[in-house]
Design a protein around this motif. Structure first.
Motif, PDB file in Angstrom:
ATOM      1  N   LEU A 142       0.833  -1.208   0.000  1.00 15.15           N
ATOM      2  CA  LEU A 142       0.000   0.000   0.000  1.00 15.15           C
ATOM      3  C   LEU A 142       0.865   1.254   0.000  1.00 15.15           C
ATOM      4  CD1 LEU A 142      -2.766  -1.048   2.551  1.00 15.15           C
ATOM      5  CD2 LEU A 142      -2.752  -1.300   0.073  1.00 15.15           C
ATOM      6  N   PRO A 143       0.374   2.342  -0.580  1.00 12.53           N
ATOM      7  CA  PRO A 143       1.160   3.580  -0.621  1.00 12.53           C
ATOM      8  C   PRO A 143       1.354   4.176   0.773  1.00 12.53           C
ATOM      9  CG  PRO A 143      -1.064   3.950  -1.452  1.00 12.53           C
ATOM     10  CD  PRO A 143      -0.914   2.477  -1.276  1.00 12.53           C
ATOM     11  N   LYS A 144       2.503   4.793   0.981  1.00 15.66           N
ATOM     12  CA  LYS A 144       2.781   5.427   2.272  1.00 15.66           C
ATOM     13  C   LYS A 144       1.770   6.536   2.544  1.00 15.66           C
ATOM     14  CE  LYS A 144       7.693   4.470   2.836  1.00 15.66           C
ATOM     15  NZ  LYS A 144       9.023   5.040   3.149  1.00 15.66           N
ATOM     16  N   GLY A 145       1.401   6.649   3.807  1.00 16.94           N
ATOM     17  CA  GLY A 145       0.437   7.671   4.201  1.00 16.94           C
ATOM     18  C   GLY A 145      -0.998   7.202   4.160  1.00 16.94           C
ATOM     19  N   SER A 146      -1.255   5.996   3.639  1.00 12.90           N
ATOM     20  CA  SER A 146      -2.631   5.507   3.570  1.00 12.90           C
ATOM     21  C   SER A 146      -3.040   4.836   4.879  1.00 12.90           C
ATOM     22  CB  SER A 146      -2.804   4.543   2.391  1.00 12.90           C
ATOM     23  OG  SER A 146      -1.910   3.456   2.495  1.00 12.90           O
ATOM     24  N   VAL A 147      -4.340   4.646   5.041  1.00 10.79           N
ATOM     25  CA  VAL A 147      -4.902   4.062   6.259  1.00 10.79           C
ATOM     26  C   VAL A 147      -4.896   2.538   6.134  1.00 10.79           C
ATOM     27  CG1 VAL A 147      -6.956   3.884   7.725  1.00 10.79           C
ATOM     28  CG2 VAL A 147      -6.346   6.075   6.670  1.00 10.79           C
ATOM     29  N   LEU A 148      -4.443   1.864   7.185  1.00  9.20           N
ATOM     30  CA  LEU A 148      -4.461   0.408   7.257  1.00  9.20           C
ATOM     31  C   LEU A 148      -5.706  -0.005   8.039  1.00  9.20           C
ATOM     32  CD1 LEU A 148      -0.698  -0.010   8.165  1.00  9.20           C
ATOM     33  CD2 LEU A 148      -1.726  -0.423   5.927  1.00  9.20           C
ATOM     34  N   HIS A 149      -6.624  -0.708   7.375  1.00 11.74           N
ATOM     35  CA  HIS A 149      -7.931  -1.024   7.960  1.00 11.74           C
ATOM     36  C   HIS A 149      -8.073  -2.534   8.084  1.00 11.74           C
ATOM     37  CE1 HIS A 149     -12.609  -0.378   7.684  1.00 11.74           C
ATOM     38  NE2 HIS A 149     -12.234  -1.021   8.777  1.00 11.74           N
ATOM     39  N   LEU A 150      -8.173  -3.017   9.324  1.00  3.94           N
ATOM     40  CA  LEU A 150      -8.289  -4.446   9.612  1.00  3.94           C
ATOM     41  C   LEU A 150      -9.589  -4.739  10.345  1.00  3.94           C
ATOM     42  CD1 LEU A 150      -4.686  -5.025  11.030  1.00  3.94           C
ATOM     43  CD2 LEU A 150      -5.448  -5.475   8.705  1.00  3.94           C
ATOM     44  N   THR A 151      -9.999  -5.995  10.332  1.00  2.00           N
ATOM     45  CA  THR A 151     -11.167  -6.420  11.101  1.00  2.00           C
ATOM     46  C   THR A 151     -10.829  -7.669  11.899  1.00  2.00           C
ATOM     47  OG1 THR A 151     -13.565  -6.777  10.949  1.00  2.00           O
ATOM     48  CG2 THR A 151     -12.199  -7.968   9.379  1.00  2.00           C
ATOM     49  N   TYR A 152     -11.461  -7.809  13.054  1.00  2.00           N
ATOM     50  CA  TYR A 152     -11.272  -8.981  13.910  1.00  2.00           C
ATOM     51  C   TYR A 152     -11.953 -10.174  13.256  1.00  2.00           C
ATOM     52  CZ  TYR A 152     -10.244 -10.886  18.592  1.00  2.00           C
ATOM     53  OH  TYR A 152      -9.713 -11.579  19.662  1.00  2.00           O
ATOM     54  N   LYS A 153     -11.242 -11.280  13.177  1.00  2.00           N
ATOM     55  CA  LYS A 153     -11.770 -12.437  12.463  1.00  2.00           C
ATOM     56  C   LYS A 153     -13.089 -12.907  13.086  1.00  2.00           C
ATOM     57  CE  LYS A 153      -7.433 -14.164  10.576  1.00  2.00           C
ATOM     58  NZ  LYS A 153      -6.492 -15.314  10.429  1.00  2.00           N
ATOM     59  N   PRO A 154     -14.077 -13.250  12.251  1.00  3.79           N
ATOM     60  CA  PRO A 154     -15.406 -13.646  12.759  1.00  3.79           C
ATOM     61  C   PRO A 154     -15.358 -14.778  13.779  1.00  3.79           C
ATOM     62  CG  PRO A 154     -15.489 -13.293  10.389  1.00  3.79           C
ATOM     63  CD  PRO A 154     -14.048 -13.182  10.780  1.00  3.79           C
ATOM     64  N   LYS A 155     -14.479 -15.737  13.588  1.00  7.69           N
ATOM     65  CA  LYS A 155     -14.385 -16.849  14.544  1.00  7.69           C
ATOM     66  C   LYS A 155     -13.964 -16.341  15.910  1.00  7.69           C
ATOM     67  CE  LYS A 155     -12.403 -21.474  15.123  1.00  7.69           C
ATOM     68  NZ  LYS A 155     -11.516 -22.507  14.529  1.00  7.69           N
ATOM     69  N   ARG A 156     -13.025 -15.412  15.925  1.00  9.31           N
ATOM     70  CA  ARG A 156     -12.590 -14.801  17.193  1.00  9.31           C
ATOM     71  C   ARG A 156     -13.704 -13.947  17.785  1.00  9.31           C
ATOM     72  NH1 ARG A 156      -7.534 -15.824  19.828  1.00  9.31           N
ATOM     73  NH2 ARG A 156      -6.078 -16.595  18.260  1.00  9.31           N
ATOM     74  N   LEU A 157     -14.397 -13.228  16.919  1.00 11.48           N
ATOM     75  CA  LEU A 157     -15.468 -12.344  17.388  1.00 11.48           C
ATOM     76  C   LEU A 157     -16.564 -13.138  18.088  1.00 11.48           C
ATOM     77  CD1 LEU A 157     -16.596  -9.441  17.389  1.00 11.48           C
ATOM     78  CD2 LEU A 157     -17.681  -9.968  15.200  1.00 11.48           C
ATOM     79  N   PHE A 202      -8.362   0.849  12.671  1.00 10.43           N
ATOM     80  CA  PHE A 202      -7.960   1.850  11.685  1.00 10.43           C
ATOM     81  C   PHE A 202      -6.589   2.385  12.117  1.00 10.43           C
ATOM     82  CE2 PHE A 202     -12.530   1.740  11.360  1.00 10.43           C
ATOM     83  CZ  PHE A 202     -12.799   1.935  10.011  1.00 10.43           C
ATOM     84  N   LEU A 203      -5.556   2.082  11.326  1.00 14.19           N
ATOM     85  CA  LEU A 203      -4.206   2.530  11.648  1.00 14.19           C
ATOM     86  C   LEU A 203      -3.851   3.674  10.702  1.00 14.19           C
ATOM     87  CD1 LEU A 203      -2.482  -0.955  12.135  1.00 14.19           C
ATOM     88  CD2 LEU A 203      -3.540   0.517  13.871  1.00 14.19           C
ATOM     89  N   PHE A 204      -4.016   4.890  11.194  1.00  9.59           N
ATOM     90  CA  PHE A 204      -3.663   6.075  10.422  1.00  9.59           C
ATOM     91  C   PHE A 204      -2.155   6.297  10.488  1.00  9.59           C
ATOM     92  CE2 PHE A 204      -8.145   6.749  10.716  1.00  9.59           C
ATOM     93  CZ  PHE A 204      -8.492   7.659   9.727  1.00  9.59           C
ATOM     94  N   PRO A 205      -1.610   7.117   9.569  1.00 11.02           N
ATOM     95  CA  PRO A 205      -0.163   7.392   9.615  1.00 11.02           C
ATOM     96  C   PRO A 205       0.221   8.248  10.812  1.00 11.02           C
ATOM     97  CG  PRO A 205      -1.226   8.721   7.921  1.00 11.02           C
ATOM     98  CD  PRO A 205      -2.257   7.750   8.415  1.00 11.02           C
ATOM     99  N   GLN A 206       1.521   8.327  11.052  1.00  7.42           N
ATOM    100  CA  GLN A 206       2.103   9.103  12.143  1.00  7.42           C
ATOM    101  C   GLN A 206       1.620   8.625  13.507  1.00  7.42           C
ATOM    102  OE1 GLN A 206       1.412  13.284  11.117  1.00  7.42           O
ATOM    103  NE2 GLN A 206       3.318  13.298   9.949  1.00  7.42           N
ATOM    104  N   GLY A 207       1.325   7.324  13.603  1.00  9.69           N
ATOM    105  CA  GLY A 207       1.141   6.698  14.903  1.00  9.69           C
ATOM    106  C   GLY A 207      -0.206   6.820  15.564  1.00  9.69           C
ATOM    107  N   VAL A 208      -1.248   7.241  14.857  1.00  6.80           N
ATOM    108  CA  VAL A 208      -2.579   7.377  15.461  1.00  6.80           C
ATOM    109  C   VAL A 208      -3.479   6.248  14.959  1.00  6.80           C
ATOM    110  CG1 VAL A 208      -4.644   8.810  15.657  1.00  6.80           C
ATOM    111  CG2 VAL A 208      -2.381   9.869  15.692  1.00  6.80           C
ATOM    112  N   GLY A 209      -4.123   5.567  15.905  1.00  8.56           N
ATOM    113  CA  GLY A 209      -5.007   4.470  15.534  1.00  8.56           C
ATOM    114  C   GLY A 209      -6.332   4.544  16.273  1.00  8.56           C
ATOM    115  N   PHE A 210      -7.324   3.806  15.765  1.00 10.73           N
ATOM    116  CA  PHE A 210      -8.643   3.733  16.395  1.00 10.73           C
ATOM    117  C   PHE A 210      -9.104   2.276  16.407  1.00 10.73           C
ATOM    118  CE2 PHE A 210      -8.391   7.956  14.465  1.00 10.73           C
ATOM    119  CZ  PHE A 210      -8.652   8.753  15.569  1.00 10.73           C
ATOM    120  N   LEU A 211      -9.489   1.820  17.591  1.00  8.23           N
ATOM    121  CA  LEU A 211     -10.117   0.514  17.753  1.00  8.23           C
ATOM    122  C   LEU A 211     -11.617   0.759  17.814  1.00  8.23           C
ATOM    123  CD1 LEU A 211      -9.925  -2.565  18.368  1.00  8.23           C
ATOM    124  CD2 LEU A 211      -9.755  -1.936  20.792  1.00  8.23           C
ATOM    125  N   THR A 212     -12.381   0.159  16.903  1.00  9.49           N
ATOM    126  CA  THR A 212     -13.805   0.477  16.787  1.00  9.49           C
ATOM    127  C   THR A 212     -14.663  -0.773  16.923  1.00  9.49           C
ATOM    128  OG1 THR A 212     -13.770   0.267  14.367  1.00  9.49           O
ATOM    129  CG2 THR A 212     -13.296   2.439  15.280  1.00  9.49           C
TER     130      THR A 212
END
Length: 476
Positions: free
Chosen positions: A88-103, A132-142
Motif C-alpha cells: 500500500l502507498p505510504k500515508g494511507s490508512v491500514l484497515h483491519l477487522t477482527y476475524k469472525p471466529k474470534r469475534l 484503523f491505523l492512520f499514519p504518524q502513529g494514530v489508531g482507532f479501535l472500533t
C-alpha cells in the motif's frame, strides 16, 4: 419512547507504530486474529463497498481505501498482512477487522451495573470490531454494537450509552460496570480493549499507560438511532430550556445524560450555544448533534429513508467522514504535546524543531482537507464535525508554534555561527600574525616539546578568551 432502529460504534484512540509501505515483521503476530476488513464482506457487499468509496474525492479515496484503487482488489486483500501493508502507498490508512471466529468468542455480552440497590443490565452484540491505523502513529479501535432488546426504549439506550462509554473512572471511588461473557469471569471495558490491542501496541496493558489514561478515558461514540417523531413526548414542565421534544432527545442521547435528573439540565444560555454550534438540522426527517466526544444521527420517522437508508449511509460514509476529524484532533494534540522542549541542548532542539516541522507539513499535505466530496451536504457535515471537535483553534495553535519554534532555533544557530566568525576574525587574526612572527624563532631554538607546550598554551588561551567573549555577548 420506542427506538425502532439503532447501532453504536464505540471508538477508542491509541498510539501505534505501524506504517503502510514499510517492511515490518510485527504483522506476523496479528495474522491469527486480524485480517483485511474487506474479507468480512460477501461478493455483492464488496462491490457495494467499492462503490461507496466514491463518496470521497479521488486523492482522499486513495488514502482511506487504497485497496479499492488497485487493479486487483481480490488479490491484494488475500495477501499476508506483512505483504499487504508493504504493497500500500505510504500515508494511507491500514484497515483491519477482527476475524469472525474470534469475534464469536467474545460476543454477545451483557453489561451489568449495581450500586446501592440500583441495578442495570443490558445484553448487546458486536457486529464487527475494526482497527484503523492512520499514519504518524494514530489508531482507532472500533466496535459496532447494538442492544439485543426487541422492544427498546430510548431511556434504556441512553443508560447503556452512559455506562458503556467509560474506560476509566472519571474520579476516585467511581464504580465501573462489568461485562459478562458466558461462563467467563466478569471483566471491564478496559480489559477488553487491552485484549484486542495485544500485538498492535507494545504494552500489555495499554489502557494503563499515560497515553491510555489521558486519551482513552472513554470511548468516542458514533450513534445512530431512529424514533417516530410523533411518539416523542415529555411533560411540558420538564421541557425547558429545550424548544421541543426532539431537541431534548438530541441532547440526552448525544451527551448520554437523563434530564429527568435536574443535575443534568443545561442552562438556557448553554443550550442556546449548543443549538447554534452543534445541532445539524438539514432535513425534516432526521437531525444530528456533533460534540467533542460523541456524534449522533437521529432519524425521526420509523419508516422510509430515516429507518432504511440513513443507517447504511451513516455507517458507510458518515462514519469515515467523522474519523478524519477525530484523527486530525488527536494528531494535532500529540504534536502540541511534542512542542514542549525536553532538553536545553541547542543542536538536539534544532533537530527536534525540524522534525516537528516536517511532520506537521506531512500531516497538512496528506490529511488537512477543505473539501472531501463534490456535494455540499458532505462538506457541510465534515466542517460541522470539525467544529464540534474544536479542531480549527488547535490547528492554528500548532501551526503557529511549530513555525515559531523552528524560526527561534534557526536564528539561535545563526547567532552562534556569527558569534564564532566574529571571534575568529577579531581574536584569531592577531594570534595568526604573532604566530607568523615568532614561529621561525621557536622552530630554530626550541624543541618539539617546547613547540607542543606553546601550542597547547595558545589554544587554551584562545578557548578561555572565547568563553569570556560568549558570556559577555550573552549579557548584552
Amino acid at each position: 419512547m420506542r427506538v425502532s432502529n439503532h447501532y453504536i460504534i464505540l471508538t477508542y484512540p491509541f498510539k501505534h507504530s505501524f506504517e503502510a509501505g514499510e517492511k515490518d515483521r510485527r504483522w506476523e503476530r496479528l495474522e491469527d486474529r486480524w485480517f483485511q476488513w474487506w474479507r468480512r464482506l460477501g461478493g455483492e457487499q464488496v462491490r457495494k463497498a467499492v462503490d461507496d468509496t466514491y463518496f470521497f474525492l479521488p486523492y482522499i479515496r486513495k488514502l482511506l481505501f487504497p485497496e479499492a484503487c488497485s487493479q486487483d482488489l481480490s488479490k491484494i486483500i488475500k495477501l499476508p498482512l506483512r505483504k499487504w501493508a508493504l504493497s500500500l502507498p505510504k500515508g494511507s490508512v491500514l484497515h483491519l477487522t477482527y476475524k469472525p471466529k474470534r469475534l464469536s468468542q467474545i460476543s454477545p455480552l451483557t453489561l451489568k451495573f449495581e450500586l446501592e440497590g440500583y441495578n442495570f443490565s443490558a445484553g448487546f452484540t458486536f457486529e464487527w470490531i475494526d482497527l484503523f491505523l492512520f499514519p504518524q502513529g494514530v489508531g482507532f479501535l472500533t466496535f459496532k454494537t447494538h442492544l439485543s432488546d426487541e422492544e427498546l426504549e430510548a431511556e434504556k439506550l441512553n443508560d447503556f450509552l452512559y455506562y458503556i462509554r467509560l474506560i476509566h473512572p472519571p474520579s476516585m471511588g467511581w464504580k465501573l460496570p462489568q461485562l459478562l461473557m458466558g461462563n467467563h469471569p466478569p471483566i471491564q471495558t478496559k480489559d477488553l480493549v487491552d485484549l484486542l490491542l495485544q500485538g498492535v501496541v507494545d504494552e500489555e496493558a495499554y489502557t494503563e499507560t499515560e497515553m491510555g489514561q489521558v486519551y482513552g478515558e472513554r470511548f468516542n461514540l458514533f450513534i445512530y438511532a431512529c424514533v417516530d417523531k410523533s411518539e416523542i413526548a415529555y411533560e411540558e414542565e420538564n421541557l425547558p430550556p429545550f424548544g421541543d421534544d426532539v431537541d431534548r432527545l438530541l441532547y440526552e442521547l448525544s451527551t448520554c445524560t437523563n434530564t429527568s435528573d435536574p443535575n443534568y439540565i443545561p442552562s438556557l444560555k448553554g443550550w442556546e450555544r449548543m443549538k447554534e454550534e452543534n445541532i445539524i438540522s438539514l432535513w425534516d426527517n432526521w437531525r444530528g448533534m456533533a460534540l467533542r466526544d460523541n456524534l449522533l444521527f437521529l432519524g425521526l420517522r420509523s419508516k422510509g429513508f430515516p429507518f432504511e437508508r440513513l443507517p447504511e449511509i451513516c455507517e458507510n460514509d458518515y462514519f469515515h467522514l467523522w474519523l478524519l476529524p477525530l484523527y486530525q484532533k488527536m494528531r494535532l494534540s500529540l504534536l502540541a504535546g511534542e512542542l514542549m522542549r525536553e532538553s536545553g541542548d541547542l543542536h538536539k532542539n534544532l533537530k527536534k524543531a525540524r522534525r516537528l516541522w516536517e511532520e506537521f507539513i506531512i500531516f497538512r499535505n496528506l490529511y488537512w482537507f477543505y473539501e472531501l466530496n463534490r456535494k455540499p451536504q458532505a462538506n457541510f457535515l465534515f466542517h460541522a464535525f470539525q467544529k464540534g471537535l474544536e479542531i480549527a483553534p488547535l490547528y492554528e495553535f500548532v501551526r503557529s508554534e511549530v513555525e515559531d519554534l523552528q524560526e527561534f532555533y534557526e536564528r539561535k544557530v545563526e547567532r552562534n555561527t556569527n558569534l564564532l566568525l566574529n571571534f575568529l576574525t577579531f581574536i584569531g587574526l592577531p594570534i595568526g600574525i604573532l604566530a607568523e612572527l615568532f614561529s621561525n624563532v621557536l622552530i630554530k631554538s626550541g624543541s618539539w616539546r617546547d613547540f607542543s607546550l606553546w601550542s597547547l598554551l595558545a589554544y587554551a588561551s584562545i578557548g578561555t578568551i572565547y568563553l569570556v567573549y560568549r558570556r559577555i555577548s550573552k549579557r548584552r
